[in-house]
Write a protein that holds these residues in place. Structure first.
Motif, PDB file in Angstrom:
ATOM      1  N   ILE A  34       0.812  -1.224   0.000  1.00 48.93           N
ATOM      2  CA  ILE A  34       0.000   0.000   0.000  1.00 48.93           C
ATOM      3  C   ILE A  34       0.844   1.272   0.000  1.00 48.93           C
ATOM      4  O   ILE A  34       0.315   2.359   0.211  1.00 48.93           O
ATOM      5  CB  ILE A  34      -1.007   0.001   1.173  1.00 48.93           C
ATOM      6  N   THR A  35       2.147   1.145  -0.259  1.00 47.19           N
ATOM      7  CA  THR A  35       2.947   2.363  -0.447  1.00 47.19           C
ATOM      8  C   THR A  35       2.500   3.094  -1.703  1.00 47.19           C
ATOM      9  O   THR A  35       2.515   4.323  -1.764  1.00 47.19           O
ATOM     10  CB  THR A  35       4.454   2.052  -0.587  1.00 47.19           C
ATOM     11  N   ARG A  50      15.687  12.631  -0.144  1.00 46.48           N
ATOM     12  CA  ARG A  50      16.857  12.421  -1.010  1.00 46.48           C
ATOM     13  C   ARG A  50      16.968  11.000  -1.528  1.00 46.48           C
ATOM     14  O   ARG A  50      17.719  10.749  -2.468  1.00 46.48           O
ATOM     15  CB  ARG A  50      18.149  12.758  -0.242  1.00 46.48           C
ATOM     16  N   ASN A  51      16.270  10.061  -0.897  1.00 42.88           N
ATOM     17  CA  ASN A  51      16.436   8.654  -1.264  1.00 42.88           C
ATOM     18  C   ASN A  51      16.010   8.433  -2.722  1.00 42.88           C
ATOM     19  O   ASN A  51      14.839   8.608  -3.059  1.00 42.88           O
ATOM     20  CB  ASN A  51      15.609   7.767  -0.332  1.00 42.88           C
ATOM     21  N   PRO A  52      16.937   8.046  -3.603  1.00 45.89           N
ATOM     22  CA  PRO A  52      16.603   7.924  -5.031  1.00 45.89           C
ATOM     23  C   PRO A  52      15.610   6.806  -5.323  1.00 45.89           C
ATOM     24  O   PRO A  52      14.852   6.884  -6.289  1.00 45.89           O
ATOM     25  CB  PRO A  52      17.961   7.647  -5.695  1.00 45.89           C
ATOM     26  N   THR A  53      15.604   5.751  -4.496  1.00 49.97           N
ATOM     27  CA  THR A  53      14.677   4.651  -4.735  1.00 49.97           C
ATOM     28  C   THR A  53      13.245   5.097  -4.516  1.00 49.97           C
ATOM     29  O   THR A  53      12.344   4.745  -5.276  1.00 49.97           O
ATOM     30  CB  THR A  53      15.004   3.460  -3.810  1.00 49.97           C
ATOM     31  N   VAL A  54      13.022   5.895  -3.472  1.00 46.68           N
ATOM     32  CA  VAL A  54      11.684   6.419  -3.212  1.00 46.68           C
ATOM     33  C   VAL A  54      11.230   7.282  -4.384  1.00 46.68           C
ATOM     34  O   VAL A  54      10.100   7.179  -4.867  1.00 46.68           O
ATOM     35  CB  VAL A  54      11.652   7.219  -1.894  1.00 46.68           C
ATOM     36  N   GLY A  57       2.719   9.099   2.955  1.00 47.79           N
ATOM     37  CA  GLY A  57       3.630   9.055   4.100  1.00 47.79           C
ATOM     38  C   GLY A  57       4.328   7.726   4.202  1.00 47.79           C
ATOM     39  O   GLY A  57       5.504   7.652   4.579  1.00 47.79           O
ATOM     40  N   LEU A  58       3.631   6.646   3.827  1.00 51.85           N
ATOM     41  CA  LEU A  58       4.240   5.315   3.917  1.00 51.85           C
ATOM     42  C   LEU A  58       5.343   5.144   2.884  1.00 51.85           C
ATOM     43  O   LEU A  58       6.394   4.572   3.185  1.00 51.85           O
ATOM     44  CB  LEU A  58       3.173   4.230   3.746  1.00 51.85           C
ATOM     45  N   LEU A  59       5.118   5.671   1.670  1.00 56.59           N
ATOM     46  CA  LEU A  59       6.168   5.571   0.648  1.00 56.59           C
ATOM     47  C   LEU A  59       7.380   6.413   1.041  1.00 56.59           C
ATOM     48  O   LEU A  59       8.521   5.982   0.886  1.00 56.59           O
ATOM     49  CB  LEU A  59       5.633   5.998  -0.723  1.00 56.59           C
ATOM     50  N   LEU A  60       7.153   7.606   1.568  1.00 56.37           N
ATOM     51  CA  LEU A  60       8.257   8.459   1.989  1.00 56.37           C
ATOM     52  C   LEU A  60       9.097   7.785   3.081  1.00 56.37           C
ATOM     53  O   LEU A  60      10.316   7.879   3.076  1.00 56.37           O
ATOM     54  CB  LEU A  60       7.728   9.800   2.491  1.00 56.37           C
TER      55      LEU A  60
END
Length: 366
Positions: free
Chosen positions: A86-87, A145-149, A162-165
């Motif tokens: 659910i991200t 800054r996280n490139p994967t996110v 918020g969960l994806l972050l």
């Protein structure tokens, strides 16, 4: 995010590679050497999001290495990251079916539940509770800054939840709750391990200087090749270009038959100029252990039809034992559920013990 300097270094090949990556690669090589010498000292955590079935890309990219780690005697753990679905998705439709099918593929591939703990996010509340103190150890800027996110948000077209972050922090909980000190990954996921190392270090420095609670895990960088899908793009469930491990021989033949090639009759291996033909050759090379160039030379002027026939026969022969074991296991789904329940029970015991250590280090034992 790390203590390593971020200035670029130049490799012998003349490519620019960040110093932090070179440091991680050096750490990976050293860790792998130590693991080979004394596997019992290492705990590994890896896992999958249950968004669909596993395919050949998953097998060669990660599943095969998990089995190898288990066979070496490493303490191996696999998380089925159901909360992470659910991200970037608005539904959990089919999630139970997806979870159980992951377990089937793990077992069919050689994962032994007596030696490898298989568990789900949602069944281990104490692991998720680590999110609260861990979130206090990172800044909003570090998360952004996280490139994967960033790449996952762009790929999904979904708003940044918020969960994806906080996805990297949740992954740190996955890794650290069981004190994992090795995480096998591709280089694209290196930032996740780096932020986990940061969280472990900051927690120990802030709350547990005398008796550190968490190890700083090392990434073991995968040597697995990038596995293209049947259309030359990245192998992905969303592209429909993937050969599923649990598909029937007939379904596999149909998928390969309709895969695109090009108008040139002679078969050659040229990933840049002929990505679709080369994708088929790469797949055949992986499942047979042969050089794709040799396969291309063998097929020569026989054309795309002969190539597809060779790929179909090779893939189905390679997957036949896996599919046979999988079909046998699927006859008793209650046993599959029991394996998952047992893994969840074991994970809960570990998570609760770790959470107790965290509370004690923070003085929260009243």
């Amino acid at each position: 995010m790390t203590n390593e300097t971020q200035e670029p270094a130049i490799t012998a090949a003349g490519n620019e590679v960040s110093a932090s990556f070179l440091a991680a690669k050096k750490r990976s090589d050293e860790t792998m050497a130590a693991l080979e010498a004394n596997p019992g000292k290492f705990t590994m955590l890896t896992g999958d999001r249950p968004t669909g079935r596993l395919h050949l890309g998953h097998y060669f990219g990660s599943i095969r290495e998990r089995v190898a780690m288990q066979e070496r005697g490493v303490n191996t753990n696999i998380i089925i990251a159901d909360y992470q679905v659910i991200t970037d998705r608005d539904t959990t439709e089919h999630i139970e079916d997806n979870v159980l099918n992951l377990v089937l593929d793990y077992l069919a591939a050689g994962i032994d539940p007596n030696r490898t703990m298989i568990f789900t996010h949602s069944a281990v509340p104490a692991e998720n509770q680590l999110m609260l103190p861990f979130l206090s150890l990172v800044t909003e800027a570090e998360l952004h800054r996280n490139p994967t996110v960033k790449s996952e948000m762009e790929a999904s077209g979904h708003a940044l939840t918020g969960l994806l972050l906080t996805y990297p922090v949740h992954q740190a909980c996955d890794i650290l709750f069981c004190k994992a000190n090795v995480v096998p990954i591709g280089k694209d996921n290196l930032p996740h391990v780096e932020i986990t190392r940061t969280i472990a270090r900051r927690f120990n420095e802030r709350y547990a200087k005398r008796r550190p609670v968490f190890p700083e895990p090392a990434a073991i960088l995968s040597e697995a090749p990038e596995i293209p899908g049947l259309d030359g793009r990245k192998m992905s469930k969303s592209y429909g270009n993937s050969i599923m491990l649990g598909a029937t021989a007939e379904e596999t033949a149909k998928l390969i038959k309709k895969s695109p090639t090009d108008s040139e009759r002679r078969i050659t291996f040229d990933p840049i100029a002929r990505p679709q033909v080369s994708a088929l050759l790469t797949t055949a090379g992986l499942v047979t252990g042969r050089d794709p160039k040799d396969i291309a030379e063998e097929i020569g002027d026989s054309g795309a039809g002969a190539l597809k026939k060779y790929v179909t026969e090779s893939v189905n022969e390679f997957l036949a034992p896996h599919r046979e074991r999988r079909a046998e296991l699927a006859k008793d789904m209650d046993a599959i559920r029991d394996i998952l329940h047992d893994g969840n029970k074991r994970a809960n015991a570990i998570a609760e013990e770790t959470l107790d250590e965290v509370r004690a280090a923070m003085g929260m034992t009243y």
